[in-house]
Scaffold this motif. Sequence first.
Motif, PDB file in Angstrom:
ATOM      1  N   GLU A 184       0.832  -1.201   0.000  1.00  0.00           N
ATOM      2  CA  GLU A 184       0.000   0.000   0.000  1.00  0.00           C
ATOM      3  C   GLU A 184       0.870   1.255   0.000  1.00  0.00           C
ATOM      4  O   GLU A 184       0.541   2.249  -0.665  1.00  0.00           O
ATOM      5  CB  GLU A 184      -0.932  -0.006   1.208  1.00  0.00           C
ATOM      6  CG  GLU A 184      -2.083  -0.991   1.098  1.00  0.00           C
ATOM      7  CD  GLU A 184      -3.098  -0.843   2.220  1.00  0.00           C
ATOM      8  OE1 GLU A 184      -4.298  -1.055   1.971  1.00  0.00           O
ATOM      9  OE2 GLU A 184      -2.683  -0.512   3.364  1.00  0.00           O
ATOM     10  N   ARG A 185       1.968   1.225   0.724  1.00  0.00           N
ATOM     11  CA  ARG A 185       2.879   2.379   0.701  1.00  0.00           C
ATOM     12  C   ARG A 185       3.469   2.563  -0.699  1.00  0.00           C
ATOM     13  O   ARG A 185       3.635   3.696  -1.169  1.00  0.00           O
ATOM     14  CB  ARG A 185       3.999   2.194   1.727  1.00  0.00           C
ATOM     15  CG  ARG A 185       3.539   2.266   3.179  1.00  0.00           C
ATOM     16  CD  ARG A 185       4.693   2.407   4.143  1.00  0.00           C
ATOM     17  NE  ARG A 185       5.575   1.247   4.195  1.00  0.00           N
ATOM     18  CZ  ARG A 185       5.382   0.192   4.977  1.00  0.00           C
ATOM     19  NH1 ARG A 185       4.311   0.137   5.777  1.00  0.00           N
ATOM     20  NH2 ARG A 185       6.238  -0.814   4.988  1.00  0.00           N
TER      21      ARG A 185
ATOM     22  N   ASP B   6       0.693   3.890  -2.869  1.00  0.00           N
ATOM     23  CA  ASP B   6       0.167   5.128  -2.279  1.00  0.00           C
ATOM     24  C   ASP B   6      -1.368   5.169  -2.280  1.00  0.00           C
ATOM     25  O   ASP B   6      -1.982   6.198  -2.544  1.00  0.00           O
ATOM     26  CB  ASP B   6       0.737   6.348  -3.012  1.00  0.00           C
ATOM     27  CG  ASP B   6       0.532   7.634  -2.207  1.00  0.00           C
ATOM     28  OD1 ASP B   6       0.478   7.558  -0.963  1.00  0.00           O
ATOM     29  OD2 ASP B   6       0.419   8.706  -2.820  1.00  0.00           O
TER      30      ASP B   6
ATOM     31  N   ASP C 248      10.369  -2.224   1.767  1.00  0.00           N
ATOM     32  CA  ASP C 248       9.810  -1.140   0.957  1.00  0.00           C
ATOM     33  C   ASP C 248      10.455  -1.083  -0.426  1.00  0.00           C
ATOM     34  O   ASP C 248       9.780  -0.798  -1.430  1.00  0.00           O
ATOM     35  CB  ASP C 248       9.973   0.198   1.674  1.00  0.00           C
ATOM     36  CG  ASP C 248       8.981   0.364   2.817  1.00  0.00           C
ATOM     37  OD1 ASP C 248       7.841  -0.127   2.690  1.00  0.00           O
ATOM     38  OD2 ASP C 248       9.335   0.956   3.845  1.00  0.00           O
TER      39      ASP C 248
END
Length: 338
Positions: free
Chosen positions: A275-276, A279, A317
């Motif tokens: 989700e990061r 975004d 990430d």
Amino acid sequence: MARILLTGGAGYIGSHTYVALCEAGHEVTILDDFSNSDPDVIDRLTRLTGGTVDLVRGSVLDRAALDGVFAGRGIDGVVHFAALKAVGESVARPLDYFETNIGGLMTLMQAMKAAGVWRIVFSSTATVYGAPAVFPIPETAPLSYTSPYAFTKLTCERILAQAADADPWVTGVLRYFNPVGAHESALIGEDPRGVPDNLMPYMAKVALGELPELQVFGDDYATPDGTAWRDYIHVMDLSRAHVQSMSALLNGRSHVLNIGTGSPVSVLEMHAAYERAIDRALPHRVVGRRAGDVPKLYADPTRAREELGFEARYGLDEMCASSWAWVQAQAKGWRFNS
């Protein structure tokens, strides 16, 4: 520097390893039948490396093709990826998996022996640990299998070990945990056909709108958030491990090693990281546990660090960001033959 035969070199891990081997100064020949990869990968590898790819279109089950590859090329070692790899599919098609994975290694090794090539890096898997009870998992953990796929990999490991009792084989067995991510160029990455079996490519298809939601299989495991733990490793870290493994073989050092980060990530932690990367929210729903899943599977990578100098460089990430860059590039039509 050496001349390396890369079987299955147009596939996901194989293509990234081709780039890593070239960057390390090796000359590489790819053998691939494109049964689970796209021919346009070769054009992408040409762009990435700036050189013509020495490609042989053929199967590791074809002894004549293998003999032709070894004739006149001066091959010093082999990195062997060519295999079927879907756990669920192996349950439905066990004979195909036995033929391709076990038969392919046997045919390859017979051709290598005839050519006097004794060094091989073998693509194995953490599934050879079955349902482990000790974490992180060391290479000395008991070996087992819970699928025909895992059975083939464990059988191949034992073939390599027993063959080395009779002939001067120098072998590197790399037990992967969960490769993810893509090359920073977004020119190569994981592109599974159909509905993916693995978490990250499944999330990518949800993010693209090709699938409606991520199904989280169980949230009642004995982990902090109740979802299963896995050890994810960036595909470029994994590719570098193959270069380091071959270097050890060229210096006469056999090994059996876990290749992972040693840092477990839950399904919900991976979901949050993706989700990061995109975004925005990624639809998901918790459902019942999936048959055959184990609560935890993560590596003790100490031996790889000690024997190869291997350490993972990329974090979660970065894994997700590189995956999303790759799938966006494909969605925008960055293909050679589309």
